[in-house]
Scaffold this motif. Sequence first.
Motif, PDB file in Angstrom:
ATOM      1  N   ASN A 184     -38.965  14.014 -21.920  1.00  0.00           N
ATOM      2  CA  ASN A 184     -38.446  14.273 -20.574  1.00  0.00           C
ATOM      3  C   ASN A 184     -36.952  14.573 -20.651  1.00  0.00           C
ATOM      4  OD1 ASN A 184     -39.672  13.764 -17.657  1.00  0.00           O
ATOM      5  ND2 ASN A 184     -37.530  13.136 -17.604  1.00  0.00           N
ATOM      6  N   CYS A 185     -36.600  15.847 -20.709  1.00  0.00           N
ATOM      7  CA  CYS A 185     -35.213  16.245 -20.965  1.00  0.00           C
ATOM      8  C   CYS A 185     -34.405  16.400 -19.684  1.00  0.00           C
ATOM      9  CB  CYS A 185     -35.211  17.540 -21.756  1.00  0.00           C
ATOM     10  SG  CYS A 185     -33.580  18.107 -22.244  1.00  0.00           S
ATOM     11  N   THR A 186     -34.812  17.352 -18.845  1.00  0.00           N
ATOM     12  CA  THR A 186     -34.064  17.616 -17.615  1.00  0.00           C
ATOM     13  C   THR A 186     -34.908  17.361 -16.368  1.00  0.00           C
ATOM     14  OG1 THR A 186     -34.700  19.959 -17.626  1.00  0.00           O
ATOM     15  CG2 THR A 186     -32.657  19.356 -18.766  1.00  0.00           C
ATOM     16  N   ALA A 187     -36.116  16.887 -16.539  1.00  0.00           N
ATOM     17  CA  ALA A 187     -37.031  16.684 -15.416  1.00  0.00           C
ATOM     18  C   ALA A 187     -36.546  15.576 -14.488  1.00  0.00           C
ATOM     19  CB  ALA A 187     -38.426  16.361 -15.935  1.00  0.00           C
ATOM     20  N   THR A 188     -36.903  15.701 -13.215  1.00  0.00           N
ATOM     21  CA  THR A 188     -36.464  14.725 -12.222  1.00  0.00           C
ATOM     22  C   THR A 188     -37.633  14.229 -11.378  1.00  0.00           C
ATOM     23  OG1 THR A 188     -36.010  16.425 -10.549  1.00  0.00           O
ATOM     24  CG2 THR A 188     -34.215  15.863 -12.049  1.00  0.00           C
ATOM     25  N   CYS A 189     -37.431  13.078 -10.790  1.00  0.00           N
ATOM     26  CA  CYS A 189     -38.350  12.526  -9.782  1.00  0.00           C
ATOM     27  C   CYS A 189     -39.782  12.369 -10.288  1.00  0.00           C
ATOM     28  CB  CYS A 189     -38.342  13.384  -8.521  1.00  0.00           C
ATOM     29  SG  CYS A 189     -36.705  13.567  -7.775  1.00  0.00           S
ATOM     30  N   ASN A 190     -39.938  11.930 -11.524  1.00  0.00           N
ATOM     31  CA  ASN A 190     -41.264  11.665 -12.078  1.00  0.00           C
ATOM     32  C   ASN A 190     -41.534  10.170 -12.159  1.00  0.00           C
ATOM     33  OD1 ASN A 190     -42.284  14.388 -12.948  1.00  0.00           O
ATOM     34  ND2 ASN A 190     -40.377  14.355 -14.119  1.00  0.00           N
ATOM     35  N   VAL A 191     -42.827   9.816 -12.051  1.00  0.00           N
ATOM     36  CA  VAL A 191     -43.262   8.452 -12.297  1.00  0.00           C
ATOM     37  C   VAL A 191     -44.344   8.512 -13.372  1.00  0.00           C
ATOM     38  CG1 VAL A 191     -44.340   6.384 -11.354  1.00  0.00           C
ATOM     39  CG2 VAL A 191     -42.761   7.717  -9.930  1.00  0.00           C
ATOM     40  N   PHE A 192     -44.024   8.035 -14.567  1.00  0.00           N
ATOM     41  CA  PHE A 192     -44.978   7.982 -15.672  1.00  0.00           C
ATOM     42  C   PHE A 192     -45.140   6.520 -16.073  1.00  0.00           C
ATOM     43  CE2 PHE A 192     -43.119  12.291 -17.276  1.00  0.00           C
ATOM     44  CZ  PHE A 192     -43.735  12.953 -16.228  1.00  0.00           C
ATOM     45  N   ILE A 193     -46.343   6.004 -15.931  1.00  0.00           N
ATOM     46  CA  ILE A 193     -46.587   4.608 -16.285  1.00  0.00           C
ATOM     47  C   ILE A 193     -47.793   4.530 -17.211  1.00  0.00           C
ATOM     48  CG2 ILE A 193     -47.124   2.301 -15.429  1.00  0.00           C
ATOM     49  CD1 ILE A 193     -45.740   3.030 -12.824  1.00  0.00           C
ATOM     50  N   GLY A 194     -47.556   4.059 -18.426  1.00  0.00           N
ATOM     51  CA  GLY A 194     -48.605   3.955 -19.422  1.00  0.00           C
ATOM     52  C   GLY A 194     -48.163   4.586 -20.723  1.00  0.00           C
ATOM     53  N   ALA A 195     -48.631   4.054 -21.835  1.00  0.00           N
ATOM     54  CA  ALA A 195     -48.243   4.577 -23.146  1.00  0.00           C
ATOM     55  C   ALA A 195     -48.537   6.063 -23.243  1.00  0.00           C
ATOM     56  CB  ALA A 195     -48.987   3.819 -24.246  1.00  0.00           C
ATOM     57  N   THR A 196     -47.597   6.844 -23.685  1.00  0.00           N
ATOM     58  CA  THR A 196     -47.631   8.301 -23.889  1.00  0.00           C
ATOM     59  C   THR A 196     -47.917   9.091 -22.605  1.00  0.00           C
ATOM     60  OG1 THR A 196     -49.970   8.488 -24.561  1.00  0.00           O
ATOM     61  CG2 THR A 196     -48.343   8.001 -26.303  1.00  0.00           C
ATOM     62  N   SER A 197     -47.856   8.468 -21.461  1.00  0.00           N
ATOM     63  CA  SER A 197     -48.024   9.237 -20.226  1.00  0.00           C
ATOM     64  C   SER A 197     -46.868  10.221 -20.090  1.00  0.00           C
ATOM     65  CB  SER A 197     -48.081   8.301 -19.014  1.00  0.00           C
ATOM     66  OG  SER A 197     -46.919   7.502 -18.929  1.00  0.00           O
ATOM     67  N   GLY A 198     -47.187  11.478 -19.764  1.00  0.00           N
ATOM     68  CA  GLY A 198     -46.154  12.500 -19.631  1.00  0.00           C
ATOM     69  C   GLY A 198     -45.335  12.705 -20.881  1.00  0.00           C
ATOM     70  N   ARG A 199     -45.917  12.449 -22.032  1.00  0.00           N
ATOM     71  CA  ARG A 199     -45.153  12.450 -23.284  1.00  0.00           C
ATOM     72  C   ARG A 199     -44.442  13.768 -23.565  1.00  0.00           C
ATOM     73  NH1 ARG A 199     -44.702  13.470 -28.596  1.00  0.00           N
ATOM     74  NH2 ARG A 199     -44.160  11.737 -29.985  1.00  0.00           N
ATOM     75  N   CYS A 200     -45.103  14.908 -23.328  1.00  0.00           N
ATOM     76  CA  CYS A 200     -44.533  16.205 -23.696  1.00  0.00           C
ATOM     77  C   CYS A 200     -43.784  16.873 -22.550  1.00  0.00           C
ATOM     78  CB  CYS A 200     -45.643  17.130 -24.193  1.00  0.00           C
ATOM     79  SG  CYS A 200     -46.437  16.552 -25.715  1.00  0.00           S
ATOM     80  N   ASN A 201     -43.676  16.208 -21.434  1.00  0.00           N
ATOM     81  CA  ASN A 201     -42.984  16.806 -20.302  1.00  0.00           C
ATOM     82  C   ASN A 201     -41.511  17.016 -20.617  1.00  0.00           C
ATOM     83  OD1 ASN A 201     -43.066  17.574 -17.380  1.00  0.00           O
ATOM     84  ND2 ASN A 201     -41.521  15.971 -17.276  1.00  0.00           N
ATOM     85  N   THR A 202     -41.031  18.222 -20.354  1.00  0.00           N
ATOM     86  CA  THR A 202     -39.614  18.516 -20.576  1.00  0.00           C
ATOM     87  C   THR A 202     -38.888  18.819 -19.269  1.00  0.00           C
ATOM     88  OG1 THR A 202     -40.141  20.845 -21.022  1.00  0.00           O
ATOM     89  CG2 THR A 202     -39.945  19.371 -22.921  1.00  0.00           C
TER      90      THR A 202
END
Length: 204
Positions: free
Chosen positions: A134-152
């Motif tokens: 998660n590099c420049t992404a905003t306003c995300n909720v990721f809960i759990g191991a590897t959730s949203g792992r590749c999101n940039t």
Amino acid sequence: YGGFDAGKCSDTDTEYNLAIGYQSGCALCAGDHNVFLGSHSGQEARICGCNVFIGYESGRCNSGQYNLLLGYQAGKGTSTYQDNTGGCNVILGYTAGCCLVTGCDNVIIGKDAARFISCGNDNILVGREAGYCNCTATCNVFIGATSGRCNTTGSCNTFIGKGAGAYNVACHHNTYVGSDAGCQNVAGTYNSILGALSGTLLNG
């Protein structure tokens, strides 16, 4: 101050700081009300204030305000200390938020959670490697191991469950709930997926 070079550059306008550990708070010359505990914690911080950095190299190059950084290299920042102005972050875990630059108002908890975050804001990323890229992404909720792992860059997503949205890269406004839900969706937007393994082949 306690430890070799801890608080070394403190002067008359550097007040109410606690630095314990090898070179912790070494460069601090104007910031107040900081707590640096651990070798190299807050080492390159110059004018930051009201921070708590605990752990080896935690907040080492961070010059922001009102941060709580706990863990090995948590919120360490890049080597260009003056660029690392991110503030109001809570970062807990081994190398969590390690590459933080200007990101603000994030809650990052877990080993390697948001490891490569730079200027993303207003994220809640909880779990091992949650939002890892998660590099420049905003306003995300990721809960759990590897959730949203590749999101940039994908923003305004909610992924809850181990591996939920794991391969999401630049998707927006998705809600995935369940283990591996929507895990293969790379570029789809405005999707709602509920249940373990649901939408695993979705990509749109």
